[in-house]
Motif scaffolding. Structure first.
Motif, PDB file in Angstrom:
ATOM      1  N   ARG A  53       1.913  -5.345  13.953  1.00  0.00           N
ATOM      2  CA  ARG A  53       1.638  -5.386  15.373  1.00  0.00           C
ATOM      3  C   ARG A  53       0.451  -4.534  15.798  1.00  0.00           C
ATOM      4  O   ARG A  53      -0.305  -4.892  16.685  1.00  0.00           O
ATOM      5  CB  ARG A  53       2.828  -4.781  16.152  1.00  0.00           C
ATOM      6  N   ALA A  54       0.359  -3.323  15.230  1.00  0.00           N
ATOM      7  CA  ALA A  54      -0.516  -2.325  15.842  1.00  0.00           C
ATOM      8  C   ALA A  54      -1.985  -2.752  15.890  1.00  0.00           C
ATOM      9  O   ALA A  54      -2.717  -2.367  16.808  1.00  0.00           O
ATOM     10  CB  ALA A  54      -0.361  -0.985  15.132  1.00  0.00           C
ATOM     11  N   TYR A  69       5.013  -5.824   8.066  1.00  0.00           N
ATOM     12  CA  TYR A  69       5.585  -4.520   8.420  1.00  0.00           C
ATOM     13  C   TYR A  69       5.906  -3.787   7.135  1.00  0.00           C
ATOM     14  O   TYR A  69       6.073  -4.396   6.075  1.00  0.00           O
ATOM     15  CB  TYR A  69       6.829  -4.673   9.308  1.00  0.00           C
ATOM     16  N   ARG A  70       5.982  -2.478   7.237  1.00  0.00           N
ATOM     17  CA  ARG A  70       6.315  -1.651   6.076  1.00  0.00           C
ATOM     18  C   ARG A  70       7.811  -1.537   5.971  1.00  0.00           C
ATOM     19  O   ARG A  70       8.459  -1.062   6.892  1.00  0.00           O
ATOM     20  CB  ARG A  70       5.733  -0.253   6.290  1.00  0.00           C
ATOM     21  N   ASP A  86      -6.612  -2.415  11.865  1.00  0.00           N
ATOM     22  CA  ASP A  86      -5.302  -1.740  11.851  1.00  0.00           C
ATOM     23  C   ASP A  86      -5.557  -0.265  12.160  1.00  0.00           C
ATOM     24  O   ASP A  86      -6.350   0.372  11.469  1.00  0.00           O
ATOM     25  CB  ASP A  86      -4.635  -1.880  10.473  1.00  0.00           C
ATOM     26  N   MET A  90      -3.858   2.339  11.564  1.00  0.00           N
ATOM     27  CA  MET A  90      -3.395   3.311  10.573  1.00  0.00           C
ATOM     28  C   MET A  90      -3.569   2.801   9.141  1.00  0.00           C
ATOM     29  O   MET A  90      -3.096   1.727   8.796  1.00  0.00           O
ATOM     30  CB  MET A  90      -1.909   3.630  10.791  1.00  0.00           C
ATOM     31  N   ALA A 128      -2.313   4.258   5.825  1.00  0.00           N
ATOM     32  CA  ALA A 128      -1.473   5.357   5.291  1.00  0.00           C
ATOM     33  C   ALA A 128      -1.450   5.287   3.760  1.00  0.00           C
ATOM     34  O   ALA A 128      -2.323   5.842   3.095  1.00  0.00           O
ATOM     35  CB  ALA A 128      -0.090   5.299   5.913  1.00  0.00           C
ATOM     36  N   THR A 129      -0.455   4.595   3.174  1.00  0.00           N
ATOM     37  CA  THR A 129      -0.451   4.450   1.704  1.00  0.00           C
ATOM     38  C   THR A 129      -1.510   3.449   1.251  1.00  0.00           C
ATOM     39  O   THR A 129      -1.882   3.416   0.080  1.00  0.00           O
ATOM     40  CB  THR A 129       0.908   3.911   1.201  1.00  0.00           C
ATOM     41  N   GLY A 130      -1.953   2.601   2.186  1.00  0.00           N
ATOM     42  CA  GLY A 130      -2.931   1.558   1.841  1.00  0.00           C
ATOM     43  C   GLY A 130      -2.275   0.238   1.461  1.00  0.00           C
ATOM     44  O   GLY A 130      -2.963  -0.772   1.323  1.00  0.00           O
ATOM     45  N   GLY A 131      -0.942   0.235   1.327  1.00  0.00           N
ATOM     46  CA  GLY A 131      -0.252  -0.984   0.896  1.00  0.00           C
ATOM     47  C   GLY A 131      -0.499  -2.161   1.830  1.00  0.00           C
ATOM     48  O   GLY A 131      -0.775  -3.277   1.379  1.00  0.00           O
ATOM     49  N   SER A 132      -0.407  -1.924   3.145  1.00  0.00           N
ATOM     50  CA  SER A 132      -0.583  -3.021   4.111  1.00  0.00           C
ATOM     51  C   SER A 132      -2.009  -3.553   4.063  1.00  0.00           C
ATOM     52  O   SER A 132      -2.227  -4.771   4.084  1.00  0.00           O
ATOM     53  CB  SER A 132      -0.279  -2.537   5.534  1.00  0.00           C
ATOM     54  N   GLY A 143       2.487   1.442  16.140  1.00  0.00           N
ATOM     55  CA  GLY A 143       3.077   0.270  16.801  1.00  0.00           C
ATOM     56  C   GLY A 143       4.071   0.691  17.869  1.00  0.00           C
ATOM     57  O   GLY A 143       4.048   0.183  18.996  1.00  0.00           O
TER      58      GLY A 143
HETATM   59  C1  PRP Z   1       1.925   0.538  10.320  1.00  0.00           C
HETATM   60  C2  PRP Z   1       0.432   0.440  10.549  1.00  0.00           C
HETATM   61  C3  PRP Z   1      -0.053  -0.222   9.297  1.00  0.00           C
HETATM   62  C4  PRP Z   1       0.880   0.331   8.253  1.00  0.00           C
HETATM   63  C5  PRP Z   1       0.145   1.383   7.469  1.00  0.00           C
HETATM   64  O1  PRP Z   1       2.544  -0.669  10.576  1.00  0.00           O
HETATM   65  O2  PRP Z   1       0.093  -0.257  11.727  1.00  0.00           O
HETATM   66  O3  PRP Z   1       0.019  -1.638   9.341  1.00  0.00           O
HETATM   67  O4  PRP Z   1       2.000   0.900   8.945  1.00  0.00           O
HETATM   68  O5  PRP Z   1       0.938   1.844   6.442  1.00  0.00           O
HETATM   69  P1  PRP Z   1       0.535   1.678   4.911  1.00  0.00           P
HETATM   70  O6  PRP Z   1      -0.924   1.998   4.774  1.00  0.00           O
HETATM   71  O7  PRP Z   1       1.411   2.688   4.226  1.00  0.00           O
HETATM   72  O8  PRP Z   1       0.862   0.282   4.490  1.00  0.00           O
HETATM   73  P2  PRP Z   1       4.142  -0.813  10.618  1.00  0.00           P
HETATM   74  O9  PRP Z   1       4.675  -1.166   9.272  1.00  0.00           O
HETATM   75  O10 PRP Z   1       4.741   0.386  11.270  1.00  0.00           O
HETATM   76  O11 PRP Z   1       4.343  -2.112  11.495  1.00  0.00           O
HETATM   77  P3  PRP Z   1       4.058  -2.363  13.050  1.00  0.00           P
HETATM   78  O12 PRP Z   1       2.568  -2.389  13.243  1.00  0.00           O
HETATM   79  O13 PRP Z   1       4.699  -3.692  13.277  1.00  0.00           O
HETATM   80  O14 PRP Z   1       4.711  -1.253  13.834  1.00  0.00           O
END
Ligand code: PRP
Ligand code: URA
Length: 209
Positions: A79-80, A103-104, A131, A133, A135-139, A202
């Protein structure tokens, strides 16, 4: 290796401080994300190709410039990432907007993809993945995989805050992708949240918890 650009424009730094503040409302959070995305959109498009274009002013003919390279598609990660679309569109209003939904998983911290929709001509476009954020880079890795599977070859990403660990894994997995970041933060905590970060982007954007 893909390049990493950290944007240190004073306006981005100022707005980012308010964005981090836990007392900032969802309404203000959304406005700030839009404003930061607009400023970042200006930087991420700095190297777009130009060609000459003749134009007639009220006084005489002259030669100006027009954008002539690949057209752009924005790909917000739901979403974010949605919160960044309007800001970037304000500087590239003609861009297509594709979507990747993921989503994570709170247990595994791995991304789960639930939706994707791309324009047919994605292979001819420069893709800017949005996006807030990294964070881990997985998304982000998964989103880049998705757009590559759909045919994209020219890809860059726009992230407001990133953790050094996440940047490294994205660079290793996709060395052909440039990463544009508002600020590189210190580290991830045990739950893979960015420190100091801003919390869950998000949830803060949409007022959920
Ligand atoms: C958050 C953010 C990224 C992801 C980053 O999404 O918007 O997509 O986490 O984390 P990563 O680098 O560790 O993968 P979230 O999973 O909270 O979903 P949302 O946007 O629907 O709230
Ligand atoms: N996703 C967020 O929204 N915030 C973090 O700090 C990490 C992942």
């Amino acid at each position: 290796m893909g390049k990493v650009f950290e944007m240190d424009h004073p306006l981005i730094q100022h707005k980012l401080t308010i964005l981090r503040d836990k007392n900032t409302s969802s309404k203000d959070f959304r406005s700030l994300v839009t404003e930061i995305a607009m400023l970042m959109g200006y930087e991420v498009t700095r190297d777009l190709e130009l060609s000459d274009k003749e134009v007639e002013t009220p006084l005489e003919k002259t030669v100006g410039k027009e954008i002539s390279g690949k057209k752009i598609a924005l790909v917000p990660i739901l979403r974010a990432g949605l919160g960044m679309v309007d800001g970037v569109l304000s500087v590239v209003p003609g861009a297509r907007v594709a979507h990747v939904g993921m989503y994570r998983d709170p247990e595994t911290l791995k991304p789960v993809t639930y939706y994707s929709k791309f324009p047919k001509d994605i292979s001819e476009r420069t893709i800017i993945i949005l996006d807030p954020m990294l964070a881990t880079g997985g998304s982000l890795i998964e989103a880049i995989d998705e757009v590559k599977r759909a045919g994209a070859t020219s890809i860059r990403t726009l992230n407001i805050i990133a953790a050094p660990e996440g940047i490294k894994v994205v660079q290793d997995a996709h060395p052909d992708v440039d990463i544009f970041i508002g600020h590189i933060d210190r580290e991830l905590n045990d739950h893979a949240y960015i420190l100091p970060g801003l919390g869950d982007a998000g949830d803060r954007m949409f007022g959920t918890k």
